[in-house]
Design an enzyme around this catalytic site. Structure first.
Site: not given
Length: 260
Positions: A7-8, A40, A70-72, A177-179
């Site tokens: 992920d980011s 993003g 991570c969705n992005t 968003c996973t966050h």
């Protein structure tokens, strides 16, 4: 068994904690590049380069599966990652849980980053899986960064702002968003006064964890519950901000001894 997640930043904690719950023995590798956040606003080429870097660092440790938590990154880089790593390494992407949310029949709100909100990707998911549900896209500027840094005041401000733009009577919120899954309780509390009585929140962590375990070639192979953290490919510690969330505290604690 070893499973890598990328992920980011700390958005991968939710899926990692879900995997730890399902398989306490699994060795987990968390690969991210928090210094490059946010992803993003970046171009597809930039996101792909960053995601590939995190994925290659994780793949070097020879995991049995790689979760793009991570969705992005899933939107911009999943095809490139699969082209490079599969079939040798199964790659599992993250898709917002629009289908199960819409299946409940009530109004749905999708909370997502400004870059994802209104994107052709998200509009396609709504078209394909939204069914007859009324779906509202709610951009959440600053929320992912606030969660990443464990900034309570900024989280409160971002959640309050998005809640004010969520239609009254909303029955389901998709966490795009996973966050956001790390602050699901705060989102629920903010929306509850105007939402439907049976409000449900839909994250992706559980489904992604289950899919990763299904994709592993030898699921019977056991690990020892280790945790390896990589930042931009270099060994690191679990960020202090991670332990502000239940999922991070789960991972920071010693893994239960595997059953024999």
């Amino acid at each position: 068994m070893k499973i890598a997640l990328m992920d980011s930043g700390i958005g991968l904690l939710a899926a990692a904690a879900a995997l730890r719950k399902l398989r306490p023995d699994a060795d987990l590798v968390l690969s991210s590049d928090p210094a490059s956040m946010p992803w993003g606003p970046r171009t597809t080429e930039e996101v792909t380069a960053l995601a590939v870097g995190c994925a290659r660092a994780a793949a070097a440790l020879e995991p049995d599966a790689l979760v793009i938590a991570c969705n992005t990154a899933s939107v911009h880089a999943l095809a490139a990652l699969r082209a490079e790593l599969e079939p040798g390494l199964p790659v599992i992407g993250t898709v917002p849980a629009i289908k199960p949310a819409a299946a409940l029949g009530g109004p749905v709100a999708i909370w997502a980053t400004p870059a994802t909100t209104g994107s052709a990707y998200q509009r396609g998911l709504i078209r394909d899986f939204g069914g007859a549900a009324t779906v509202t896209e709610v951009a959440c500027p600053g929320l992912a960064d606030a969660v990443e840094h464990g900034d309570d005041d900024a989280i409160e401000a971002a959640v309050t702002d998005a809640a004010a733009r969520t239609p009254a009577g909303t029955a389901a919120i998709v966490l795009g968003c996973t966050h956001y899954e790390l602050v699901a309780d705060r989102i629920r509390a903010a929306v509850a006064p105007t939402a439907a009585a049976q409000l449900t929140l839909h994250g992706s962590a559980g489904a992604v964890a289950a899919q990763a375990l299904r994709r592993i070639g030898d699921p019977a192979r056991r690990g020892t519950g280790t945790l390896t953290v990589l930042h931009a490919g270099r060994p690191a510690a679990l960020p202090t901000a991670a332990t502000r969330y239940p999922q991070g505290r789960t991972l920071a604690a010693p893994a239960p001894l595997p059953a024999v």
